[in-house]
Scaffold this motif. Structure first.
Motif, mmCIF file in Angstrom:
data_model
loop_
_atom_site.group_PDB
_atom_site.id
_atom_site.type_symbol
_atom_site.label_atom_id
_atom_site.label_comp_id
_atom_site.label_asym_id
_atom_site.label_seq_id
_atom_site.Cartn_x
_atom_site.Cartn_y
_atom_site.Cartn_z
ATOM 1 N N GLN A 296 4.083 -9.214 15.104
ATOM 2 C CA GLN A 296 3.074 -8.810 14.261
ATOM 3 C C GLN A 296 3.403 -9.024 12.862
ATOM 4 O OE1 GLN A 296 3.495 -4.757 16.458
ATOM 5 N NE2 GLN A 296 1.691 -4.270 15.555
ATOM 6 N N LYS A 297 2.534 -8.920 11.986
ATOM 7 C CA LYS A 297 2.663 -9.099 10.556
ATOM 8 C C LYS A 297 3.383 -7.727 9.984
ATOM 9 C CE LYS A 297 -0.975 -12.134 9.312
ATOM 10 N NZ LYS A 297 -2.256 -12.147 8.769
ATOM 11 N N ILE A 298 4.397 -7.907 9.128
ATOM 12 C CA ILE A 298 4.781 -6.687 8.453
ATOM 13 C C ILE A 298 5.083 -6.987 7.127
ATOM 14 C CG2 ILE A 298 6.303 -5.957 10.464
ATOM 15 C CD1 ILE A 298 8.696 -7.102 9.330
ATOM 16 N N LEU A 299 4.783 -5.881 6.335
ATOM 17 C CA LEU A 299 5.063 -6.155 5.135
ATOM 18 C C LEU A 299 5.447 -4.903 4.206
ATOM 19 C CD1 LEU A 299 1.106 -7.213 4.028
ATOM 20 C CD2 LEU A 299 3.265 -8.580 3.864
ATOM 21 N N TRP A 300 6.285 -5.351 3.241
ATOM 22 C CA TRP A 300 6.654 -4.093 2.149
ATOM 23 C C TRP A 300 5.613 -3.956 1.094
ATOM 24 C CZ3 TRP A 300 10.504 -1.050 3.534
ATOM 25 C CH2 TRP A 300 11.392 -1.741 4.597
ATOM 26 N N VAL A 301 4.896 -2.767 0.862
ATOM 27 C CA VAL A 301 3.986 -2.518 -0.103
ATOM 28 C C VAL A 301 4.513 -1.227 -1.105
ATOM 29 C CG1 VAL A 301 2.125 -3.742 1.187
ATOM 30 C CG2 VAL A 301 2.636 -1.299 1.460
ATOM 31 N N LYS A 302 4.012 -1.583 -2.036
ATOM 32 C CA LYS A 302 4.020 -0.106 -2.994
ATOM 33 C C LYS A 302 3.268 0.707 -2.620
ATOM 34 C CE LYS A 302 5.505 -2.846 -7.106
ATOM 35 N NZ LYS A 302 4.993 -3.156 -8.635
ATOM 36 N N LEU A 303 3.689 1.975 -2.752
ATOM 37 C CA LEU A 303 2.822 3.188 -2.359
ATOM 38 C C LEU A 303 1.443 3.172 -2.953
ATOM 39 C CD1 LEU A 303 5.204 6.243 -1.940
ATOM 40 C CD2 LEU A 303 3.602 5.147 -0.105
ATOM 41 N N ASP A 304 1.429 2.766 -4.147
ATOM 42 C CA ASP A 304 0.124 2.741 -4.985
ATOM 43 C C ASP A 304 -0.788 1.884 -4.545
ATOM 44 O OD1 ASP A 304 2.656 3.063 -6.287
ATOM 45 O OD2 ASP A 304 1.647 3.130 -8.199
ATOM 46 N N GLN A 305 -0.303 0.666 -3.839
ATOM 47 C CA GLN A 305 -1.286 -0.308 -3.387
ATOM 48 C C GLN A 305 -1.341 -0.339 -1.866
ATOM 49 O OE1 GLN A 305 1.179 -3.775 -4.786
ATOM 50 N NE2 GLN A 305 0.441 -3.511 -6.878
ATOM 51 N N ILE A 306 -0.918 0.859 -1.252
ATOM 52 C CA ILE A 306 -1.217 0.856 0.285
ATOM 53 C C ILE A 306 -2.691 1.203 0.540
ATOM 54 C CG2 ILE A 306 -1.145 3.533 0.466
ATOM 55 C CD1 ILE A 306 0.764 2.738 2.911
ATOM 56 N N LYS A 307 -3.510 1.520 -0.231
ATOM 57 C CA LYS A 307 -5.058 1.845 -0.269
ATOM 58 C C LYS A 307 -5.714 0.547 -0.169
ATOM 59 C CE LYS A 307 -4.954 6.089 -2.699
ATOM 60 N NZ LYS A 307 -5.148 6.928 -4.060
ATOM 61 N N ASN A 308 -4.860 -0.724 -0.491
ATOM 62 C CA ASN A 308 -5.749 -1.719 -0.576
ATOM 63 C C ASN A 308 -5.630 -2.484 0.913
ATOM 64 O OD1 ASN A 308 -5.963 -1.718 -3.549
ATOM 65 N ND2 ASN A 308 -3.972 -2.753 -3.656
ATOM 66 N N TYR A 309 -4.966 -1.815 1.951
ATOM 67 C CA TYR A 309 -4.940 -2.291 3.203
ATOM 68 C C TYR A 309 -5.644 -1.163 4.186
ATOM 69 C CZ TYR A 309 -1.165 -5.174 1.378
ATOM 70 O OH TYR A 309 -0.500 -5.961 0.501
ATOM 71 N N LYS A 310 -6.260 -1.903 5.232
ATOM 72 C CA LYS A 310 -7.242 -1.240 6.009
ATOM 73 C C LYS A 310 -6.200 -0.314 7.093
ATOM 74 C CE LYS A 310 -10.824 -2.180 9.505
ATOM 75 N NZ LYS A 310 -11.582 -3.350 10.264
ATOM 76 N N MET A 311 -5.807 0.812 6.565
ATOM 77 C CA MET A 311 -4.912 1.611 7.566
ATOM 78 C C MET A 311 -5.723 2.355 8.485
ATOM 79 S SD MET A 311 -1.647 0.966 6.305
ATOM 80 C CE MET A 311 -0.817 2.161 6.764
ATOM 81 N N LEU A 312 -4.911 2.549 9.755
ATOM 82 C CA LEU A 312 -5.559 3.304 10.858
ATOM 83 C C LEU A 312 -6.099 4.701 10.300
ATOM 84 C CD1 LEU A 312 -2.986 3.154 13.684
ATOM 85 C CD2 LEU A 312 -5.314 2.386 13.681
ATOM 86 N N PRO A 313 -7.433 5.272 10.448
ATOM 87 C CA PRO A 313 -8.020 6.363 9.972
ATOM 88 C C PRO A 313 -6.893 7.673 10.328
ATOM 89 C CG PRO A 313 -9.512 5.194 11.471
ATOM 90 C CD PRO A 313 -8.221 4.476 11.683
ATOM 91 N N ALA A 314 -6.130 7.568 11.326
ATOM 92 C CA ALA A 314 -5.114 8.728 11.374
ATOM 93 C C ALA A 314 -4.258 8.808 10.672
ATOM 94 C CB ALA A 314 -4.841 8.388 13.027
ATOM 95 N N ASN A 315 -3.989 7.622 9.888
ATOM 96 C CA ASN A 315 -2.660 7.420 8.953
ATOM 97 C C ASN A 315 -3.250 8.046 7.617
ATOM 98 O OD1 ASN A 315 -0.995 4.364 9.998
ATOM 99 N ND2 ASN A 315 -1.147 6.441 10.665
ATOM 100 N N GLN A 316 -4.450 8.317 7.269
ATOM 101 C CA GLN A 316 -4.878 8.589 5.975
ATOM 102 C C GLN A 316 -4.270 9.798 5.367
ATOM 103 O OE1 GLN A 316 -6.619 6.273 4.295
ATOM 104 N NE2 GLN A 316 -6.378 5.010 6.095
ATOM 105 N N LYS A 317 -4.221 10.910 6.204
ATOM 106 C CA LYS A 317 -3.365 11.897 5.657
ATOM 107 C C LYS A 317 -1.801 11.773 5.381
ATOM 108 C CE LYS A 317 -6.292 15.638 7.665
ATOM 109 N NZ LYS A 317 -6.292 16.822 8.970
#
Length: 140
Positions: free
Chosen positions: A104-125
């Motif tokens: 799988q692809k893995i990435l290190w991302v800044k917390l403020d930029q995590i919203k730019n990724y299509k995260m699982l709905p369950a991960n939003q909280k």
């Protein structure tokens, strides 16, 4: 009809640059094309701590000691066909360099930029919890 309950352990691995590790879900899993925090299903008779340690070894080839696991929160999310119960951890200490054993692809991302990724709905909280922590830390 009662929905299946799936228990999962996930973790926010935060590196020295204050970036968090995320991985893409494989095409053969439910909800492909989403990003998620590392982790996976808790096996029968396994506790959440042992589950995340095992998952990190299997998925990313890294080892983490129990004393470096910080339980952060838990959340429930109701998908159409199942309900997921997530135990969420945070850690800044582990041994090894994360390598995707499952291709799988893995990435290190800044917390403020995590919203730019299509995260699982369950991960939003979980993301909100991390952002809250970061913002509270800045205020001190």
């Amino acid at each position: 009809m009662k929905k299946e309950k799936i228990y999962v352990s996930t973790i926010a691995l935060i590196n020295w640059e204050q970036k968090v590790l995320i991985s893409s879900r494989s095409k053969n899993k439910p909800l492909p094309d989403y990003w998620e925090f590392p982790g996976g299903k808790i096996k029968k008779n396994e506790n959440p701590d042992d589950s995340i340690i095992r998952e990190l070894d299997e998925e990313l080839n890294i080892f983490i000691k129990k004393e470096f696991l910080r339980p952060l929160t838990f959340t429930l999310y109701d998908y159409k066909d199942f309900e997921v119960i997530i135990f969420f951890y945070l850690s800044r200490n582990w041994s090894g360099t994360p390598i995707s054993n499952e291709k799988q692809k893995i990435l290190w991302v800044k917390l403020d930029q995590i919203k730019n990724y299509k995260m699982l709905p369950a991960n939003q909280k979980l993301i909100l919890t991390l952002l809250d922590m970061k913002n509270n830390k800045k205020k001190k």
